[in-house]
Design an enzyme around this catalytic site. Structure first.
Site, PDB file in Angstrom:
ATOM      1  N   GLU A  91      50.801  95.687 -45.186  1.00 16.82           N
ATOM      2  CA  GLU A  91      52.044  95.355 -44.478  1.00 16.82           C
ATOM      3  C   GLU A  91      53.241  95.314 -45.418  1.00 16.82           C
ATOM      4  OE1 GLU A  91      49.789  91.969 -41.736  1.00 16.82           O
ATOM      5  OE2 GLU A  91      51.590  91.450 -42.867  1.00 16.82           O
ATOM      6  N   CYS A 112      59.820  92.738 -48.282  1.00 16.88           N
ATOM      7  CA  CYS A 112      58.676  92.015 -48.827  1.00 16.88           C
ATOM      8  C   CYS A 112      57.525  93.028 -48.946  1.00 16.88           C
ATOM      9  CB  CYS A 112      58.327  90.867 -47.882  1.00 16.88           C
ATOM     10  SG  CYS A 112      56.918  89.933 -48.456  1.00 16.88           S
ATOM     11  N   GLY A 195      48.344  90.111 -51.037  1.00 17.83           N
ATOM     12  CA  GLY A 195      47.786  90.213 -52.389  1.00 17.83           C
ATOM     13  C   GLY A 195      48.471  89.296 -53.390  1.00 17.83           C
ATOM     14  N   SER A 227      56.401  87.087 -57.005  1.00 15.91           N
ATOM     15  CA  SER A 227      55.844  85.787 -56.650  1.00 15.91           C
ATOM     16  C   SER A 227      54.385  85.711 -57.100  1.00 15.91           C
ATOM     17  CB  SER A 227      55.930  85.661 -55.128  1.00 15.91           C
ATOM     18  OG  SER A 227      55.152  84.599 -54.699  1.00 15.91           O
ATOM     19  N   SER A 250      54.390  80.338 -55.869  1.00 13.21           N
ATOM     20  CA  SER A 250      53.905  79.830 -54.577  1.00 13.21           C
ATOM     21  C   SER A 250      53.251  78.487 -54.873  1.00 13.21           C
ATOM     22  CB  SER A 250      52.868  80.792 -53.981  1.00 13.21           C
ATOM     23  OG  SER A 250      53.475  82.025 -53.749  1.00 13.21           O
ATOM     24  N   LEU A 251      54.020  77.436 -54.713  1.00 13.25           N
ATOM     25  CA  LEU A 251      53.564  76.123 -55.183  1.00 13.25           C
ATOM     26  C   LEU A 251      52.740  75.402 -54.102  1.00 13.25           C
ATOM     27  CD1 LEU A 251      53.978  74.448 -57.812  1.00 13.25           C
ATOM     28  CD2 LEU A 251      55.729  73.176 -56.561  1.00 13.25           C
ATOM     29  N   HIS A 252      53.372  75.174 -52.978  1.00 11.97           N
ATOM     30  CA  HIS A 252      52.708  74.626 -51.772  1.00 11.97           C
ATOM     31  C   HIS A 252      52.026  73.273 -51.978  1.00 11.97           C
ATOM     32  CE1 HIS A 252      53.631  78.637 -50.760  1.00 11.97           C
ATOM     33  NE2 HIS A 252      52.503  79.191 -51.103  1.00 11.97           N
ATOM     34  N   ASN A 326      53.514  79.431 -40.658  1.00 12.42           N
ATOM     35  CA  ASN A 326      53.310  80.276 -39.483  1.00 12.42           C
ATOM     36  C   ASN A 326      51.832  80.243 -39.125  1.00 12.42           C
ATOM     37  OD1 ASN A 326      55.765  81.613 -38.600  1.00 12.42           O
ATOM     38  ND2 ASN A 326      55.820  82.448 -40.667  1.00 12.42           N
ATOM     39  N   CYS A 369      51.960  86.285 -43.749  1.00 16.11           N
ATOM     40  CA  CYS A 369      51.513  87.448 -44.499  1.00 16.11           C
ATOM     41  C   CYS A 369      50.066  87.801 -44.139  1.00 16.11           C
ATOM     42  CB  CYS A 369      51.677  87.084 -45.970  1.00 16.11           C
ATOM     43  SG  CYS A 369      50.518  87.793 -47.071  1.00 16.11           S
TER      44      CYS A 369
HETATM   45  S1  SF4 Z   1      48.796  83.087 -50.462  1.00 10.59           S
HETATM   46 FE1  SF4 Z   1      47.367  84.662 -49.669  1.00 10.59          FE
HETATM   47  S2  SF4 Z   1      48.006  86.558 -50.657  1.00 10.59           S
HETATM   48 FE2  SF4 Z   1      48.941  84.868 -51.837  1.00 10.59          FE
HETATM   49  S3  SF4 Z   1      47.464  84.412 -53.472  1.00 10.59           S
HETATM   50 FE3  SF4 Z   1      46.939  83.047 -51.774  1.00 10.59          FE
HETATM   51  S4  SF4 Z   1      45.350  84.165 -50.595  1.00 10.59           S
HETATM   52 FE4  SF4 Z   1      46.380  85.639 -51.940  1.00 10.59          FE
END
Ligand code: SF4
Length: 389
Positions: A91, A112, A195, A227, A250-252, A326, A369
């Site tokens: 995508e 993206c 990915g 990212s 991507s901290l989250h 989402n 994603c």
């Molecule tokens: S958020 Fe999804 S695409 Fe990103 S590293 Fe984690 S599993 Fe992989």
């Protein structure tokens, strides 16, 4: 398998053309066909002699992504689902101008981009990681996501931004003349599609070198955000590269406890190591880092995260992008209520952290994603089952 022409740098092509006793200006003509006119056929390159076109055809493939599905939402976020030659699906998402998102006010469209088929990192909230990693994308498969989206718009004769950011109707025939490599539909890239980008480091870096080059995509390195979920050695390696890409983490989750629950990568590279690698990146690049923080109800949206998140953000001078989750079909996680999202944002702001809440563009088009791919694969699976039965 032949190497693809869109995996080659201008320098590599010059060496090749020299070995064929072809003049250097022929390389410039070829690059213009590829990156300004975005042609998908050797025969369209009419100012190259037929003998050279034949030589190119037997030495290189000329790969184009096949569009299998496209979804566009009311707010104009558009999702493209591509089929690769081995029938894998990936995508790309086109996000309209949004100054607050990743770049400056002059941003036009942000794309993206995906870097792998599936993902090995298994973040528990993510559709892309649900079925594991199939493979890394090749250079041309990354590069052609930009060209493929632009080709699609080219065919539609869509509304495109021209000088000064004003929108005008542009006829397909005049589109290319107005949008050369310096005036593309896509002005910014965020490498945060399907990915883990830094797990496909070599191909990604070559693709970005091509998309950044004046002879190629012409997209400034400062308008390209890479990212990562937190691959520490690769962050350090990226810091030592010449190009000045932006880095997003991507901290989250702002504590190891929270991150461990949803991101297995944190067990390998805990926050202390990730923070040190980010500091190294900043020292080398002098650039602001962005934290992506997907707000998931009852997981990381509690006010107990505010203190540690604010400390991390201040230590790294990082901006925080809050993204309401989402919903992914088949996963149990939920998006927090709007009130909870706003409360989290206000609490961060009270700590003097620069933060934005993405009142998500694309919420209505399976925006998480990997969602569209998953949905299409499931539909194809159902259809195949129905045929057998
Ligand atoms: S958020 Fe999804 S695409 Fe990103 S590293 Fe984690 S599993 Fe992989």
């Amino acid at each position: 398998m032949l190497p693809d022409i869109k995996s080659q740098t201008a320098e590599e092509l010059r060496i090749k053309f020299q070995s064929w006793s072809q003049s250097a200006y022929r390389v410039d003509q070829l690059l213009e066909w590829l990156y300004v006119h975005r042609v998908a056929d050797w025969e369209a390159m009419t100012n190259l002699p037929k003998t050279l076109r034949d030589q190119l055809r037997t030495s290189f493939s000329l790969y184009s992504l096949e569009l299998v599905r496209k979804q566009g939402s009311q707010d104009e976020t558009q999702k493209f689902l591509w089929r690769l030659t081995d029938h894998s699906l990936i995508e790309s998402v086109l996000i309209p101008a949004s100054p607050a998102l990743y770049g400056e006010a002059s941003d036009r469209h942000t794309l993206c981009v995906s870097t792998q088929v599936g993902c090995a990192y298994g973040c528990s909230f993510c559709a892309s990681g649900l079925e594991g990693l199939e493979r890394n994308l090749r250079v041309e498969e990354i590069v052609d996501q930009v060209l493929g989206v632009e080709r699609w718009h080219q065919r539609q004769g869509s509304k495109l931004p021209v000088e000064g950011g004003k929108l005008e109707e542009v006829e397909p025939a005049t589109w290319n003349a107005q949008l050369g490599s310096k005036q593309r539909l896509i002005s910014n890239l965020v490498i945060m599609g399907m990915g883990e980008p830094l797990a496909n480091y070599t191909s990604l870096l070559k693709a970005l070198t091509i998309l950044n080059a004046r002879w190629g995509g012409g997209i400034g390195a400062r308008k390209i955000t890479i990212s990562t979920s937190g691959l520490v050695p690769q962050i350090r390696k990226l810091a030592d590269e010449q190009l000045q890409f932006r880095l997003a983490i991507s901290l989250h989750g702002a504590t190891d406890e929270t991150r461990n629950k949803i991101m297995p990568v944190n067990r390998k590279y805990p926050l202390s190591e990730l923070t040190a690698a980010c500091e190294y990146y900043q020292q080398k690049k002098g650039r602001m880092i962005t934290f992506e923080y997907i707000l998931i109800a009852g997981v990381n949206d509690g006010l107990d995260q505010i203190g540690p998140l604010a400390r991390l953000a201040k230590r790294l001078n990082a901006k925080v992008n809050l993204i309401p989750y989402n919903k992914v079909e088949g996963l149990r996680w939920e998006r927090p209520a709007e009130e909870a999202q706003e409360r989290f944002l206000r609490a961060l702001e009270r700590q003097k952290v620069s933060a934005t809440l993405r009142r998500e563009k694309g919420h209505d088009i399976d925006a998480a994603c990997g969602q569209l791919r998953l949905k299409t694969e499931r539909e194809l699976g159902e259809a195949a089952k129905a045929l057998i039965e």
